[in-house]
Design an enzyme around this catalytic site. Structure first.
Site, PDB file in Angstrom:
ATOM      1  N   HIS A 104      -2.299  -3.903   4.963  1.00  0.00           N
ATOM      2  CA  HIS A 104      -2.153  -3.505   6.365  1.00  0.00           C
ATOM      3  C   HIS A 104      -3.521  -3.242   6.973  1.00  0.00           C
ATOM      4  O   HIS A 104      -4.424  -2.720   6.313  1.00  0.00           O
ATOM      5  CB  HIS A 104      -1.259  -2.265   6.496  1.00  0.00           C
ATOM      6  CG  HIS A 104      -1.841  -1.024   5.899  1.00  0.00           C
ATOM      7  ND1 HIS A 104      -2.486  -0.076   6.649  1.00  0.00           N
ATOM      8  CD2 HIS A 104      -1.912  -0.591   4.617  1.00  0.00           C
ATOM      9  CE1 HIS A 104      -2.902   0.895   5.859  1.00  0.00           C
ATOM     10  NE2 HIS A 104      -2.573   0.614   4.614  1.00  0.00           N
TER      11      HIS A 104
ATOM     12  N   CYS B 248      -6.481  -0.147   6.678  1.00  0.00           N
ATOM     13  CA  CYS B 248      -6.161   0.496   5.397  1.00  0.00           C
ATOM     14  C   CYS B 248      -7.287   1.463   4.994  1.00  0.00           C
ATOM     15  O   CYS B 248      -8.457   1.069   4.888  1.00  0.00           O
ATOM     16  CB  CYS B 248      -5.965  -0.564   4.321  1.00  0.00           C
ATOM     17  SG  CYS B 248      -5.519   0.125   2.703  1.00  0.00           S
TER      18      CYS B 248
ATOM     19  N   CYS C 134       0.844  -1.195   0.000  1.00  0.00           N
ATOM     20  CA  CYS C 134       0.000   0.000   0.000  1.00  0.00           C
ATOM     21  C   CYS C 134       0.884   1.250   0.000  1.00  0.00           C
ATOM     22  O   CYS C 134       1.990   1.243   0.534  1.00  0.00           O
ATOM     23  CB  CYS C 134      -0.915   0.008   1.226  1.00  0.00           C
ATOM     24  SG  CYS C 134      -2.069   1.412   1.232  1.00  0.00           S
TER      25      CYS C 134
ATOM     26  N   ASP D 271       0.424   3.755   1.675  1.00  0.00           N
ATOM     27  CA  ASP D 271       0.385   4.348   3.017  1.00  0.00           C
ATOM     28  C   ASP D 271       1.806   4.615   3.542  1.00  0.00           C
ATOM     29  O   ASP D 271       2.657   3.731   3.515  1.00  0.00           O
ATOM     30  CB  ASP D 271      -0.359   3.378   3.964  1.00  0.00           C
ATOM     31  CG  ASP D 271      -0.718   4.026   5.291  1.00  0.00           C
ATOM     32  OD1 ASP D 271       0.207   4.482   6.000  1.00  0.00           O
ATOM     33  OD2 ASP D 271      -1.912   4.085   5.616  1.00  0.00           O
TER      34      ASP D 271
ATOM     35  N   ARG E 131       2.972   4.752   6.351  1.00  0.00           N
ATOM     36  CA  ARG E 131       3.391   4.019   7.557  1.00  0.00           C
ATOM     37  C   ARG E 131       3.817   2.584   7.276  1.00  0.00           C
ATOM     38  O   ARG E 131       4.123   1.834   8.196  1.00  0.00           O
ATOM     39  CB  ARG E 131       2.242   4.019   8.572  1.00  0.00           C
ATOM     40  CG  ARG E 131       1.833   5.408   9.024  1.00  0.00           C
ATOM     41  CD  ARG E 131       0.468   5.390   9.679  1.00  0.00           C
ATOM     42  NE  ARG E 131      -0.584   4.974   8.756  1.00  0.00           N
ATOM     43  CZ  ARG E 131      -1.867   4.808   9.089  1.00  0.00           C
ATOM     44  NH1 ARG E 131      -2.243   4.994  10.341  1.00  0.00           N
ATOM     45  NH2 ARG E 131      -2.753   4.444   8.189  1.00  0.00           N
TER      46      ARG E 131
HETATM   47 CO    CO Z   1      -3.530   1.234   2.910  1.00  0.00          CO
END
Ligand code: CO
Length: 222
Positions: free
Chosen positions: A111, A114, A55, A57, A59
């Site tokens: 994750h 999400c 992803c 993302d 993090r």
């Molecule tokens: Co995500």
């Protein structure tokens, strides 16, 4: 005129942008302290054994959470770590990774929590991204009986995160790129993981595939 535009569009917190360049200087100094040849060696080429599809993302950085270094993981990231068979970007990365770099493993890593998966579960419109998230809604439909029975929305989202990883592992297996590698005896494992941002733990979804033996016949290539 240009100066005016620059003034109007310059974001606040310009120091943050500059701090990234300072961070780069620290990165170089730290790396050279450990190995004075670090960059010279890295510049010679890459031979990563793993392709990571994760992803976007911020993090969930592939290297940090697996304690690996530059050169060890070839990375493709998009919103909600998806493998869409008409996505030329993903297919190009996969083709290069499997056929040129000869990676040994492809790992789809989702994750928990999400945002893309959470958005796909709602009835709200988010704009252009709705077209991308539609793929997750399709996955929801495949598992709607189980998902609808989970009343806690966070838990329902986390289960859909898991199914999203599992289905995207299958999507990888359905590609001619992965199946041709298997056909020619190239060792290649396809795996699905889910990362927990709140604990740092990666859970293996245990859907690893090393051939197309268990695949629905319609997706199997000769
Ligand atoms: Co995500």
């Amino acid at each position: 005129m240009c100066a005016k535009i620059e003034k109007d569009t310059k974001p606040a917190g310009d120091d943050l942008y500059k701090s990234l360049l300072k961070g780069n200087q620290k990165f170089i100094a730290d790396a050279l302290k450990i190995d004075s040849e670090y960059f010279t060696k890295l510049a010679k080429g890459q031979s990563p054994p793993v392709l990571w599809i994760g992803c976007a993302d911020s993090r969930v950085p592939a290297n940090q959470i697996t304690n690996t270094a530059p050169g060890e993981i070839f990375v493709h990231r998009n919103i909600a770590n998806m493998v869409i068979h008409s996505d030329m970007n993903m297919l190009s990365v996969l083709d290069y990774a499997v056929n040129i770099l000869k990676v040994k493993h492809v790992i789809v890593t989702g994750h928990y929590g999400c945002g893309g998966v959470l958005a796909a579960m709602s009835n709200q419109q988010f704009g252009l991204i709705d077209n991308w998230l539609r793929h997750i809604k399709d996955i929801y439909r495949l598992h709607s009986k189980e998902l609808d029975s989970i009343s806690n929305m966070d838990e329902r989202c986390d289960r859909l995160v898991e199914y999203n990883v599992i289905e995207n592992v299958y999507n990888l297996c359905k590609t001619s790129i992965v199946q041709n590698a298997w056909q020619t005896g190239q060792p290649l494992g396809v795996h699905g993981w889910v990362y927990s941002i709140s604990t740092g733990v990666i859970t293996d979804m245990k859907v690893s595939a090393y051939d197309n033996a268990n695949m629905d016949n319609v997706f199997r290539f000769k």
